[in-house]
Each structure stands twice: as C-alpha cells, then as structure tokens.
Scaffold this active site. Sequence first.
Site, PDB file in Angstrom:
ATOM      1  N   ASP A   1       1.442   4.044  -3.038  1.00  0.00           N
ATOM      2  CA  ASP A   1       1.043   5.434  -2.852  1.00  0.00           C
ATOM      3  C   ASP A   1       2.167   6.395  -3.211  1.00  0.00           C
ATOM      4  O   ASP A   1       1.982   7.327  -4.002  1.00  0.00           O
ATOM      5  CB  ASP A   1       0.610   5.663  -1.405  1.00  0.00           C
ATOM      6  CG  ASP A   1      -0.729   5.020  -1.080  1.00  0.00           C
ATOM      7  OD1 ASP A   1      -1.420   4.588  -2.012  1.00  0.00           O
ATOM      8  OD2 ASP A   1      -1.072   4.945   0.113  1.00  0.00           O
TER       9      ASP A   1
ATOM     10  N   GLU B   1       0.835  -1.204   0.000  1.00  0.00           N
ATOM     11  CA  GLU B   1       0.000   0.000   0.000  1.00  0.00           C
ATOM     12  C   GLU B   1       0.869   1.252   0.000  1.00  0.00           C
ATOM     13  O   GLU B   1       0.681   2.171  -0.808  1.00  0.00           O
ATOM     14  CB  GLU B   1      -0.898  -0.015   1.235  1.00  0.00           C
ATOM     15  CG  GLU B   1      -1.915   1.088   1.264  1.00  0.00           C
ATOM     16  CD  GLU B   1      -3.032   0.824   0.285  1.00  0.00           C
ATOM     17  OE1 GLU B   1      -3.147   1.629  -0.664  1.00  0.00           O
ATOM     18  OE2 GLU B   1      -3.770  -0.157   0.431  1.00  0.00           O
TER      19      GLU B   1
ATOM     20  N   SER C   1      -6.990   2.085  -4.022  1.00  0.00           N
ATOM     21  CA  SER C   1      -5.777   2.577  -3.382  1.00  0.00           C
ATOM     22  C   SER C   1      -4.737   2.949  -4.429  1.00  0.00           C
ATOM     23  O   SER C   1      -3.754   3.626  -4.121  1.00  0.00           O
ATOM     24  CB  SER C   1      -5.198   1.517  -2.450  1.00  0.00           C
ATOM     25  OG  SER C   1      -4.926   0.331  -3.162  1.00  0.00           O
TER      26      SER C   1
END
Length: 592
Positions: free
Chosen positions: A296, A292, A511
């Site tokens: 990002d 994650e 995400s």
Amino acid sequence: MLARVPYLLAVLGIAFAAPHSAPKIKERIHAPRDWINVGDAPSNHVVPLRIALPQSNFQELERHLYEISDPDNVRYGEHLSKEEVEELVAPHPDSVHAVNEWLAGHDISEGDCVRSPAKDWITVHVPVAKAEAMLDTKFHVWKHAKDEDSVVRTTSYSLPEHMHAHIELIQPTTLFSRLTGYRATSHFSGAQEHPAATSGTITVNGHEVDASCTTTITVSCLKQLYNAVDYVPAATQKNSIALTGYLDQFANFADLQQFYADQVPAAVNSTFNVTFINGGVNNQTLSAAGGEADLDVQFALGIAFPTPGTFYTTGGSPPFIPDTDEPFNDNEPYDAWLDYVLAQKTLPQTISTSYGENEQTVPESYAKRVCAGFAQLGARGVSLLVGSGDAGVGDGDPDPATQTCLTNDGRNATEFLPGFPASCPFVTAVGGTTNIPEVAVDFSGGGFSNYFARPSYQESAVTEFLTKQLPNGTYEGLYNPAGRAIPDVSAQADYFRIFLSGQVVSIGGTSAASPAFAGFVSLLNDARLSHGLPPLGFLNPLLYTRGLSGFHDITSGNAPGCGTPGFNATVGWDPVTGLGTPDFGKLKNIVL
C-alpha cells in the site's frame, strides 16, 4: 448553519408514552456458517458495547453529498466542514435523553460513556453479565472452524420497545464478520520474481510502455500505462494521501527506502507519517513487515511522490481467548478508524483501504451505519478508494474450486456474494486487470449488493450492462440486479514488484489496484489544488458522467466463482473492471 429536517416527533411521542415497555427483539441472525458455539461467555469478560443513535438528518447529508459531488451542479466542490457534517448526523435531543435514562437505569453514568463528536455513537465497557441484562440476551464464546479464532457474541438481542426509535443498533453483538486483507495470497510469489520480459516498448492506448511491464509492474509502468509520466505535483503543501492498516499489518520504513532506491530514486530519504489508532502499532522489526502494508505505502506514495503520506495503523481486532484475562475483544476496526478520522479538523484528500469481507457476514444495520460514516468523509472532501475483493463473484475464498457461495440466512442457497465495504455506494470500488494490453484479472471482485440499492449515478451504465450483456435470465437468482454494482473502476492488480522484509517479491490482488488507483486520484487532487480548485471528494458521480471519457474500457477477461465463469468484461461498465482503467492525462483535463 445548515437547515435541519424535522424529526419524527410523532414517533418519539409514542415512544415516550411507554417508558417501561417490555423487551422486544431488536436484531436476530442465524448462527453463521463456520462459527461454533463452544459455551457460555465468562460473566466478567468485558465487552465494548457501541450504541448507535439514529442520525436524524442523514437524508439531508446525503442530499448535500450528491450535490457537491455532481460536476453539473452549481455547488460542485463546496464540501462541508466538520461542524456542518456533525450537525447533520447528530441524534435528536429526545433520543439522547432517552438513551441516557436507559443507561442510568443500568447504573451506567455519564463518566462511563465515550461519545463520538456528533454524539451519534456511545461506547460503554461492561461485563458480559451486565450486557446480558441490558440486552435481554445470552452471550457465548464462538470459535471459527478454520482458524479457531474466538469471539464473544450472541445471535439476537432485545431492547425495551420504547427504545427502538432511539437506538439504531448495538455492536459487537451479532457481528461475526472477519475483516481480511484483500490480497490474493495465491498470487503471492514470495522471493520468486515473475519471469523477465523482452526489452523494447509496446504502444498501448497511444502511449509507449516498457515491454518489461508485461511481466513486472512498477511505479514507472503504471505512470506509462496510465499517461502520467510527465506530471510533477505542485500542491504538496495542501495535498496529502493516506493508507489504512489493520490486523497487525506493519509498513516498514527500511523496505520503503529500498523500494524508492529501486523505483523512485528522487524519493530516497523521504518517508511517511504514522497515525496510531485504538492501540494500533507499527512494528519495525524487519521480519514483522506486512506484505499488505508495504504494498500500500510503496505504490500509493511512489506514484504520488512528493505528496505527503500517512499510514493509519488501527488496532482493535484481537480474538477473544477464553483462558486469558483479555479485557475485551473489539473486532470492529472500521468503527475505531472512523471515530478517529471523523474527529479530525483536517483530513487527507485521498484515502485507500485494501481490507474487506463478505457483505453477508456483516449485519445489514451495521454495514449501513459504517457506510454512512464513509458518506461523511465524502461530504468533507475525501476520495475513499477500496479494493473490490479477490474472489470474483465468490465467497472470499480465492480458490474458485473450494468456494461454497452459500447464503448465511438459514436458507443455505447458492448465490454470488458481494464484498463490503466495496458494496457501500459512498466509496469508489477498484477492481483488477492484468497484462498489456489489459484484460480483467481472474480474481477481480465484482457483483451486486444485497444491502444497498443501485445509486442513481450508476443507473444508466448498469442498466445497459444488464440489458445487453445478461439477456434471457443469465445467472437469474444468483445476484440482485437492483443492487449497488461493483466495481466502479479498475487498475493493474498482479505482479507488483515490492520490497518485503528486505527482499524483492511479486504480489497481487485488488489490494494492489486500490492504492495504485488512489495514487493517480491524489495526482488529480494535486492538479485541482494547484489551480485553486477544491479537491475531488466523492468521485463516483463525476466518474459515471463527465469522467467516462477518461477511462480505457476493458473488454476481455472474466472473474469466475461459485462454480460459474462469473461475469465477463465487456464494452462499457461491467461487474469485473467497472468503467475501466484511468487515463490520467484525460482525467486531469476533465477535472480542471
């Protein structure tokens, strides 16, 4: 100085007329599904009670927010200062006095209290025995059936009746939410890359896109697809972008360098700042890198380069373990993060978060208070992007076949379950697409809030969808047609090529869509700052009006869930892809 709206002194007068009133239930919930009561909480276990005092002028703050976010208003872009926002959300002195007296009555001194800059939150660490006396309740240890995480919580608490006007909520008490990363784990392909595409280019929306982008998404693909290939940031001394990290998700510097070498060669040897909040860490052991977090920072910073970037790593989500000496359990990282950023004099102009949970698992009072914190960011000129979720209209389980979609209110009724914080009307919720030409990705979270009413900026677009696309009672009873609609916009959300623990992997989820979209918002902020204009701030009033012509409408695909096909992508706004995907070139012309 901003004008203050008169407080409800009559109500306060009544409250002070009964200084020793009896306890009255402040909040009660049904025992949440999948949480099992395994016994009394240890009396000496410490809980960090966070006490929210009413924000006496929040309606005035909201008025300011909408005026400065409306491109047709003469005040557009006149964002408020930290001090002006704090003035508007500060509690009334009578509430401060009443809460201080109540705390003193339980032998809690000023030295035991930690207050937010606006004095609208007070945090005190107390043992369970004292918390039970203060709140006239009983705390228990609750264990989750799926992963056996444990928390100390209660299903109700009380306050003296005269204190109800002075305390909005106290947590963690009834908060059983499970913050998760909005990553579609079923779409994570490990070390296996998506099959290679044929060579050549494809013409999409008048732009040439490498054919390889049909199977593997890179920074170059997104810039080609969303018309930003030739843009060079020029306001890097003023502009910045940030990503949030929770749940021990660590952003790896070495992975970023490999990503840059692979996709953004000019960025090699550049990096990002790390801000540690509430005990957050950023372990650089390669094996500890988080998919994650790496996703990002790699895509948001890759798109916005050379705009400076920050990774906020926020602690505060350890489960309580009954047989250890864990001093306290704080499962509310939203609070910790908001406490920190709202206390800062200057803030990044663009922030993306890829974390959320089912709206119904968050007590409504708490969700609304956190949402009010996001409104403060918008008022100060921050564009906040959040993923819309990875389960379509479902309950957070990415596998539609195993979704239960049952309400948590004791009825066990089947309903579509929106996500939070995407359901907050003061954030920009980002759904997902896939393929070229783009269609809705089948896990794109969407729907309608049960906590927040539909904001005025959505009225026209959402009403048109409900009238034209859901005739004859389609899905009647499964969603709230008057609720805030999700998502607002969308972007590619699958087959993103990242580097994780030194290896190339392919990953997907909203995400991925949220930091990607945030990268382009950061470029728009750069364009404005380069021309002496203020940053965009809260985006939605702009996007649903002048911004409409700056989107590619996605009209194909759907996101199933709860045993249904879910909603369909269609002409205009829809609860799968929102207004569509961005055309940076058009949006830049609109905002300048």
